[in-house]
Design an enzyme around this catalytic site. Structure first.
Site, PDB file in Angstrom:
ATOM      1  CD1 TRP A 126     -10.300   0.932   0.787  1.00 31.98           C
ATOM      2  CD2 TRP A 126     -11.472   1.024  -1.313  1.00 31.98           C
ATOM      3  NE1 TRP A 126      -9.721   0.083   0.037  1.00 31.98           N
ATOM      4  CE2 TRP A 126     -10.319  -0.133  -1.241  1.00 31.98           C
ATOM      5  CE3 TRP A 126     -12.041   1.027  -2.431  1.00 31.98           C
ATOM      6  CZ2 TRP A 126     -10.443  -0.992  -2.036  1.00 31.98           C
ATOM      7  CZ3 TRP A 126     -11.706   0.276  -3.527  1.00 31.98           C
ATOM      8  CH2 TRP A 126     -11.127  -0.802  -3.263  1.00 31.98           C
ATOM      9  NE  ARG A 154     -11.116  -3.595   1.333  1.00 33.72           N
ATOM     10  CZ  ARG A 154     -10.498  -4.647   0.942  1.00 33.72           C
ATOM     11  NH1 ARG A 154     -11.158  -5.599   0.120  1.00 33.72           N
ATOM     12  NH2 ARG A 154      -9.110  -5.020   1.380  1.00 33.72           N
ATOM     13  CG  HIS A 196      -9.516  -4.194 -11.844  1.00 37.42           C
ATOM     14  ND1 HIS A 196      -8.755  -4.855 -11.063  1.00 37.42           N
ATOM     15  CD2 HIS A 196      -9.896  -5.023 -12.762  1.00 37.42           C
ATOM     16  CE1 HIS A 196      -8.667  -6.184 -11.489  1.00 37.42           C
ATOM     17  NE2 HIS A 196      -9.288  -6.159 -12.717  1.00 37.42           N
ATOM     18  CG  HIS A 214      -4.150  -7.376 -13.148  1.00 37.11           C
ATOM     19  ND1 HIS A 214      -4.403  -7.753 -11.903  1.00 37.11           N
ATOM     20  CD2 HIS A 214      -5.308  -7.727 -14.128  1.00 37.11           C
ATOM     21  CE1 HIS A 214      -5.677  -8.048 -11.794  1.00 37.11           C
ATOM     22  NE2 HIS A 214      -6.421  -7.999 -13.130  1.00 37.11           N
ATOM     23  CB  ALA A 215      -3.908 -12.234 -15.605  1.00 35.85           C
ATOM     24  NE  ARG A 223      -4.047  -2.397   1.097  1.00 37.11           N
ATOM     25  CZ  ARG A 223      -3.922  -3.614   0.587  1.00 37.11           C
ATOM     26  NH1 ARG A 223      -2.454  -4.214   0.689  1.00 37.11           N
ATOM     27  NH2 ARG A 223      -4.648  -4.390  -0.065  1.00 37.11           N
ATOM     28  CE1 TYR A 235     -12.614  -9.170 -14.028  1.00 39.09           C
ATOM     29  CE2 TYR A 235     -12.888  -6.883 -13.050  1.00 39.09           C
ATOM     30  CZ  TYR A 235     -11.977  -7.845 -13.779  1.00 39.09           C
ATOM     31  OH  TYR A 235     -11.075  -7.303 -14.699  1.00 39.09           O
ATOM     32  CG  HIS A 259     -11.232 -12.083 -21.218  1.00 42.47           C
ATOM     33  ND1 HIS A 259     -12.287 -11.796 -21.098  1.00 42.47           N
ATOM     34  CD2 HIS A 259     -10.478 -12.149 -20.147  1.00 42.47           C
ATOM     35  CE1 HIS A 259     -12.395 -11.200 -19.763  1.00 42.47           C
ATOM     36  NE2 HIS A 259     -11.249 -11.144 -19.091  1.00 42.47           N
ATOM     37  CE1 TYR A 306     -22.884  -4.160 -17.155  1.00 43.69           C
ATOM     38  CE2 TYR A 306     -22.843  -1.848 -16.525  1.00 43.69           C
ATOM     39  CZ  TYR A 306     -22.115  -3.129 -16.587  1.00 43.69           C
ATOM     40  OH  TYR A 306     -20.704  -3.250 -16.022  1.00 43.69           O
ATOM     41  CD  GLU A 351     -13.425  -9.630 -17.059  1.00 43.00           C
ATOM     42  OE1 GLU A 351     -12.989 -10.757 -16.731  1.00 43.00           O
ATOM     43  OE2 GLU A 351     -13.080  -8.759 -17.668  1.00 43.00           O
ATOM     44  CG  HIS A 382     -10.389 -14.960 -16.239  1.00 45.23           C
ATOM     45  ND1 HIS A 382     -11.822 -14.666 -15.487  1.00 45.23           N
ATOM     46  CD2 HIS A 382     -10.113 -13.764 -16.587  1.00 45.23           C
ATOM     47  CE1 HIS A 382     -11.887 -13.261 -15.666  1.00 45.23           C
ATOM     48  NE2 HIS A 382     -11.163 -12.733 -16.418  1.00 45.23           N
ATOM     49  CD  GLU A 383      -6.869 -12.996 -18.354  1.00 50.85           C
ATOM     50  OE1 GLU A 383      -7.165 -12.502 -19.209  1.00 50.85           O
ATOM     51  OE2 GLU A 383      -6.830 -12.638 -17.128  1.00 50.85           O
TER      52      GLU A 383
HETATM   53  O1  X8Z Z   1      -8.826  -9.007 -13.279  1.00 45.01           O
HETATM   54  C1  X8Z Z   1      -8.984  -9.838 -13.175  1.00 45.01           C
HETATM   55  C2  X8Z Z   1      -8.681 -11.047 -14.432  1.00 45.01           C
HETATM   56  C3  X8Z Z   1      -8.204 -10.208 -15.612  1.00 45.01           C
HETATM   57  S1  X8Z Z   1      -9.692  -9.367 -16.357  1.00 45.01           S
HETATM   58  C4  X8Z Z   1      -7.500 -11.826 -13.941  1.00 45.01           C
HETATM   59  N1  X8Z Z   1      -9.943 -10.452 -12.486  1.00 45.01           N
HETATM   60  C5  X8Z Z   1     -10.472  -9.620 -11.037  1.00 45.01           C
HETATM   61  C6  X8Z Z   1      -9.215  -9.305 -10.131  1.00 45.01           C
HETATM   62  O2  X8Z Z   1      -8.177  -9.892 -10.387  1.00 45.01           O
HETATM   63  O3  X8Z Z   1      -9.402  -8.537  -9.336  1.00 45.01           O
HETATM   64  C7  X8Z Z   1     -10.431 -11.924 -12.098  1.00 45.01           C
HETATM   65  C8  X8Z Z   1     -11.464 -11.918 -10.945  1.00 45.01           C
HETATM   66  C9  X8Z Z   1     -11.389 -10.443 -10.534  1.00 45.01           C
HETATM   67 ZN    ZN Z   2     -10.877 -11.075 -17.315  1.00 44.32          ZN
END
Ligand code: X8Z
Ligand code: ZN
Length: 606
Positions: free
Chosen positions: A477, A481, A505, A347-348, A180, A515, A381, A217, A405, A377-378
């Protein structure tokens, strides 16, 4: 950038197309535009956006896989071109608001206006500033580090590994706090970014970006927010039961002085840097009786799976459903492993650079069961992107962002013991008496995630609308939480703390409600696909592996892209146009009974 086309589309593009304030000739030359003009406008807009899409994606790819000053500037430069073109076209689309047009053209005009994420203000300087901040924030996150001493620095991947596996409370707290430290410098930039994008949104006729985000939406923005509350209301009793059990067991593990039984759970003890999914603490909260629950991480190690083999295995699942194999370029161009010689965004994400077949993933794969699921998951996409690639540009998207997602996660729900045996990763299928363990492990990921999936944008919507001022960013925040997740900061937060910025994000501006939706939808999809595949097992034991029928049904929805409303797309697959959390609740029903038994006599609630 969860999936590239999305951000590429939404955040920016173009160079040499239209000069900045030039109206399309059809509009400029016609006093009163008609339906034919609208069609031509849409066609030209798609052509112009298309020209910028590939270079923007290429610049973003190079930036995220080689973070430095120059790649940041190049990516920001081209992204600004795309952004200002998108915003300009969105404004021009309003010229056709009162024109009678066919329904397809109307949908495209609406999408042009509603699907921007951070609309660029018309002022070129402001627009350029917005793109620069956007790019800088992504880089700050990607290259973020925690240094224990001057020469001993750690990145997020290593810190996350400690968060998942360590049971040393002091070390967990150090990692939690350390990560953080990356975000306080983001706060002023974030504030500026919000102000600039709000200006862009106002120019488009929206109150602010919150209205824009909630309004994409296929239903009025406020109705959508109510819909989310309804779904959360369905899941909350289950979440409360899970929370109660987990808090009690964490109290046993770390002591009730560390985990007070009448307060939210301290956020550093849940096996994840953001306390968003809790599967990594299964060993702490698992049932007392000895149960056989497959440890996929262990199985991958036993069978010498490396990163590429994990991806190949995931690809073969999609192939078993009838999807074509991934192209050679996927294997040549993807980033599977964290490079050692440079900064990257780990980050994926999944990318389709050219809307033809240049599919890629960008990950820093860890050899764990958790990452095996992320690979699926990827790829979800990527197969979605490929399925809708022949749609017109404005429809090359998922039905709504939650659908994108949900696809890979849906497939990953089929990684059952039966499937793992079939591919040789395990020798035995544990019998049904072990199911509570399997269900608990998965619920720690899937049910625990739901309120986190909701709260991130509850926070952002308030920030965007101005209801929460910068001085209160961090305070609110943590209020959210606590309210949604029942999770609290383990230590007082410093006045300059900006903890939302420590979640990818937020600096990357990827909307998060997707998500939440995906966690509901994936169970609806799974149930339908299991039915189609002829499954007769309990739903949590169903694997659609090898079912061409299920694959075909899934593909029929995927190839629609965004050409129809998400309600229509959902009906195409499931026969019903409503999101409904009963599928996730049914899936975990046996576990709810077990949790309620465990919680007898405990104080629940937060
Ligand atoms: O960001 C993602 C994916 C890529 S779209 C790995 N996810 C969120 C996260 O990591 O915060 C998947 C689940 C939630
Ligand atoms: Zn994703």
């Amino acid at each position: 950038m969860l999936n590239a086309p999305l951000s590429a589309m939404m955040l920016g593009v173009s160079i040499a197309l239209l000069a900045c304030n030039q109206e399309p000739s059809t509009v400029a030359n016609t006093a009163k535009p008609n339906g034919e003009d609208a069609k031509q406008f849409v066609a030209k807009a798609q052509q112009d956006l298309q020209k910028l899409k590939l270079p923007e994606s290429q610049a973003a790819w190079v930036y995220q896989t080689h973070i430095n000053q120059d790649t940041a500037a190049l990516s920001a430069y081209i992204s600004e071109k795309h952004s200002s073109l998108s915003s300009k076209l969105a404004k021009q689309s309003a010229n056709f608001n009162k024109v009678e047009v066919d329904s397809d053209t109307r949908r495209k005009l609406d999408l042009m206006r509603n699907s921007l994420v951070l609309p660029a203000p018309a002022d070129p300087e402001k627009s350029a500033r917005l793109s620069q901040i956007t790019s800088d924030l992504e880089g700050m996150y990607g290259s973020g580090k925690y240094c224990r001493t001057e020469n001993d620095c750690m990145g997020l991947t290593d810190m996350s590994n400690i968060m998942s596996t360590s049971r040393d409370e002091a070390l967990l707290l150090e990692m939690w706090q350390g990560w953080r430290n990356v975000s306080p410098p983001m706060k002023a930039l974030y504030e500026e970014e919000v102000a600039l994008a709000n200006k862009g949104a106002k120019e488009l006729g929206f109150a602010d970006i919150s209205e824009l985000w909630r309004g994409s939406y296929d239903m009025p923005a406020d109705d959508f927010a109510i819909e989310l509350d309804r779904l959360w209301g369905q899941v909350k009793p289950f979440y409360d039961a899970l929370h109660c059990h987990v808090r009690a067991e964490l109290g046993n593990q770390y002591g009730t002085d560390k985990v007070p039984q009448d307060q939210p759970i301290p956020a550093h003890l849940l096996g994840n840097m953001w306390a968003q999914s809790w599967g990594n603490i299964y060993d702490i909260v698992k049932p007392k009786q000895a149960l056989e629950v497959i440890d996929v991480t262990q199985a991958l190690a036993t069978h010498n799976y490396d990163e590429i083999k994990m991806v190949k295995q995931a690809e073969s699942f999609f192939s078993s459903l009838g999807f074509d194999p991934l192209p050679d370029t996927f294997w040549e161009r993807s980033q599977f492993i964290k490079p050692v010689d440079r900064e990257v965004v780990c980050h994926a994400s999944a990318w389709d650079l050219d809307d033809k077949d240049d599919l890629r993933i960008k990950m820093c794969i860890q050899k764990t069961g958790e990452e095996f699921a992320v690979i699926h998951h990827e790829l979800g996409h990527n197969y979605y992107q490929r399925a809708y690639k022949d749609q017109p540009l404005l429809y090359r998207e998922s039905a709504n962002d939650g659908f994108h997602e949900a696809i890979g996660d849906t497939v990953a729900l089929s990684i059952t013991p039966k499937y793992l045996k079939e591919i040789g990763l395990v020798d035995n299928i544990p019998d049904a008496s072990n199911d509570i363990g399997m269900l608990l492990k998965l619920a720690l990921d899937k049910i625990a995630f739901v309120p986190f999936g909701l709260m991130v944008d509850q926070w952002r919507w308030k920030v965007f609308s101005g209801e929460v001022k910068p001085a209160d960013y961090n305070k609110v925040w943590w209020q959210l939480r606590e309210k949604y997740q029942g999770v609290m900061a383990p230590v007082d937060r410093a006045p300059d703390a900006f903890d939302p910025g420590a979640k990818y994000h937020v600096p990357a501006n990827t909307p998060y409600t997707r998500y939440f939706i995906a966690h509901i939808l994936q169970f609806q999809f799974h149930k339908t696909l299991c039915d189609i595949s002829g499954n007769t097992d309990p739903i949590h034991r169903c694997s659609i592996y090898g079912s061409k029928k299920a694959g075909e049904a899934l593909n029929n929805m995927l190839e629609m892209g965004k050409s129809k409303t998400w309600q229509e797309a959902l009906t195409t697959l499931t026969g019903k146009g409503e999101m409904d959390a009963s599928a996730i609740l049914d899936y975990f029903a046996p576990l709810k009974k077990w949790l309620d038994e465990q919680n007898q006599g405990r104080t629940c609630g937060f």
